[in-house]
Motif scaffolding. Structure first.
Motif, short mmCIF file in Angstrom:
data_model
loop_
_atom_site.label_atom_id
_atom_site.label_comp_id
_atom_site.label_asym_id
_atom_site.label_seq_id
_atom_site.Cartn_x
_atom_site.Cartn_y
_atom_site.Cartn_z
N VAL A 192 0.33 7.33 -5.91
CA VAL A 192 -0.78 6.57 -6.48
C VAL A 192 -0.21 5.36 -7.21
O VAL A 192 0.51 5.51 -8.21
N ALA A 202 -4.28 0.80 -7.28
CA ALA A 202 -5.10 1.50 -6.28
C ALA A 202 -6.57 1.18 -6.49
O ALA A 202 -7.09 1.26 -7.60
N GLN A 215 0.85 -1.18 0.00
CA GLN A 215 0.00 0.00 0.00
C GLN A 215 0.90 1.25 0.00
O GLN A 215 2.02 1.22 0.50
N PRO A 216 0.41 2.34 -0.55
CA PRO A 216 1.26 3.54 -0.65
C PRO A 216 1.46 4.21 0.71
O PRO A 216 0.68 4.03 1.63
N GLY A 226 1.79 7.93 2.08
CA GLY A 226 1.61 9.32 1.69
C GLY A 226 0.53 9.47 0.65
O GLY A 226 0.34 8.61 -0.21
N SER A 227 -0.17 10.56 0.69
CA SER A 227 -1.31 10.79 -0.19
C SER A 227 -0.90 11.12 -1.61
O SER A 227 -1.70 11.05 -2.54
N SER A 228 0.36 11.48 -1.81
CA SER A 228 0.79 11.86 -3.15
C SER A 228 1.17 10.67 -4.02
O SER A 228 1.39 10.81 -5.22
#
Length: 547
Positions: free
Chosen positions: A117, A121, A110-111, A113-115
């Motif tokens: 992608v 996903a 899973q990533p 940080g929100s930046s």
């Protein structure tokens, strides 16, 4: 994106991930997990984005001769494209060969940080790579079994395993049936009697890209067959302090009543009045009295042929006065597997609407040691008047079967008599643990059963009824001796079959000695540790194709 295709659900509806092992309070009569047919593919299925699917399973096959690259199959390249991952490279790094029964789970990260992608996903974070071997029915059953074991505890799994490159019937239907059968069979676990259990429930299976009516019918047939096997396993795995002849008779009565079948139960008084000397003698040493159960299915469209299946029902076997070693007693709760197979077969025949009349006969007794135990040297009078000299009280199975076969021959007027029994250790010495010993007096019946064995993977080997060995069952004090005293003859499975043949009259008859494949020491492919349920799928397949 193509329009959404309604899912076709098989079996009882329930929430994804709900336990398939609720059933009755006794743990008997449980149902396998749900299977859903979904017309959309891995490319366009909305299920992969709605959060209901925990894993996507795709298929790989062995490299072609002269090549070292695993072969993708329908759905695998499409999944690779949708996820943005080289699945073939992952499979090679995992050391997969594509052999049937291989399964490797890729846990996608899973990533942070929100930046960030990632390409996958919103898609299920697990991809299961499943080997399908040569894609034969046996290979696909093993693939389905591997998928079941690798995804236990998840809620829902969407799979392309067994999907065909072309929707040709019966190829697509046969492939789906094999995968589903393997999946459902391997989903089984022995009911736990602990105060708490951490058993993980099997996942609901979604077959992507498959919703044709022929495929749905094949999946339904797989479910009927697997449910029959689950019932045999549940009954045979039930501990014998719970499972005595009365308990088995009551379970048969309830299950048959629920299915609308005719049931008859003979207790000790009726058995004595009827002259069932074998069943009564075997059960005499136990506080739990014997029973004889008959369950009958008659199709509304006409009776067709009448097949009677007799199953050995020794709910526990100490060996009697010819007592077994301690280690040999441990698995003896499964010594009634033949009776469980007979019961499951008639219930499945009714569910599948088999066009023949099918009757199950269950002779039930507990072979214990007590003041009233029968003895080596005793002479018993069996149903119909035949007298039998007892040479070994640990050969009790053929005595109860002889009573039941003679009764079936005299009162039920069958066209075909089949008996199923965990009968002789000799069968396992000759054939090991994967083949049953098959005997018969009718070539067509034997041929049909062997063909069914090949189709279902419940293998059998045709054994000879050697007339020269008849001297093994001769007695100087009775009509028959049930076990050879002179060891020079050997062929213990053959001499047991020769003994049983004396009680079937002129009927077409087959005998399945399942002492080998009826029990397993460990899980392997679709077979589970303990009682395997061997025989129910074989007999159901044979009955559905019987002329």
């Amino acid at each position: 994106m193509t329009p959404r295709t309604p899912a076709r659900r098989t079996g009882a509806d329930r929430a994804p991930g709900a336990s398939a092992a609720r059933g009755s309070a006794s743990g008997v009569g449980r149902t396998p997990p749900t299977v859903v047919l979904h017309g959309a593919t891995v490319v366009d299925s909305p299920l992969l984005e709605d959060g209901s699917v925990d894993a996507v399973a795709v298929q790989v096959a062995p490299a072609r001769p002269g090549d070292d690259v695993l072969q993708p199959r329908t759905g695998t390249p499409e999944a690779a494209a949708r996820y943005g991952i080289d699945l073939a490279e992952l499979a090679e790094r995992a050391g997969l060969t594509g052999a049937a029964g291989e399964a490797f789970t890729v846990h996608l990260p899973q990533p942070v940080g929100s930046s960030v992608v990632l390409p996958w996903a919103g898609l299920p974070a697990r991809i299961v790579l499943v080997g399908v071997g040569d894609e034969s029915p046996t290979a696909l059953r093993r693939a389905g079994a591997a998928l079941a074991r690798s995804t236990r505890g998840l809620r829902r799994v969407a799979a392309t395993v067994g999907a065909q490159t072309h929707h040709v019937v019966p190829a697509a239907a046969d492939a789906a049936r094999a995968v589903v059968e393997g999946y459902l069979l391997a989903s089984y676990t022995v009911p736990r009697m602990a105060s708490s259990s951490d058993d993980k429930a099997p996942a609901e299976l979604v077959l992507l890209g498959r919703d044709a009516p022929e495929v749905a019918a094949a999946v339904d047939a797989a479910r009927v067959a697997a449910t029959a096997t689950w019932l045999v396993r549940d009954l045979a795995n039930t501990p014998s302090n719970v499972k005595d002849p009365a308990w088995m008779a009551e379970r048969a009565r309830r299950l048959a009543g629920r299915a609308g079948l005719e049931v008859e139960v003979l207790g000790p008084r009726e058995l004595a009045a009827g002259g069932f000397g074998g069943i009564l003698a075997v059960g005499a040493g136990s506080a739990s009295t014997p029973r004889l159960v008959r369950v009958s299915w008659t199709p509304a469209a006409g009776p067709g042929r009448h097949v009677v299946v007799v199953g050995k029902g020794i709910t526990y076997d100490t060996g009697g006065l010819s007592i077994k070693p301690r280690e040999a007693m441990v698995p003896m709760k499964t010594d009634m597997a033949g009776a469980a197979v007979a019961l499951a077969t008639v219930l499945a025949a009714a569910q599948a609407r088999v066009p023949h009349r099918v009757t199950a006969v269950l002779p039930l007794a507990e072979n214990h040691v007590g003041a009233a135990s029968y003895r080596p040297g005793d002479v018993l009078r069996l149903y119909g008047g035949t007298t039998v000299e007892v040479a070994n009280t640990d050969a009790e199975g053929r005595l109860v079967l002889a009573d039941a076969l003679a009764w079936a021959d005299a009162t039920l007027d069958p066209d075909v008599l089949v008996d199923v029994a965990t009968l002789t250790g000799a069968a396992t010495l000759g054939l090991g643990k994967q083949h049953a010993a098959l005997y018969g007096t009718d070539d067509a019946v034997v041929t049909g059963l062997l063909a069914a064995a090949e189709r279902t993977g419940e293998l059998a080997w045709h054994m000879p009824l050697v007339d020269d060995y008849e001297e093994a069952v001769r007695s100087s004090v009775a009509d028959l001796r049930h076990v050879p005293v002179d060891r020079h003859i050997g062929g213990g499975s053959i001499t047991a079959a020769l003994f049983l043949r004396r009680f079937v009259g002129a009927r077409a008859w087959a005998h399945l000695d399942i002492a080998g494949p009826g029990r397993a020491p460990a899980d392997k492919h679709e077979v589970t540790e303990g009682a395997t349920g061997y025989g129910a799928r074989l007999l159901l397949d044979w009955l559905t194709r019987l002329d």
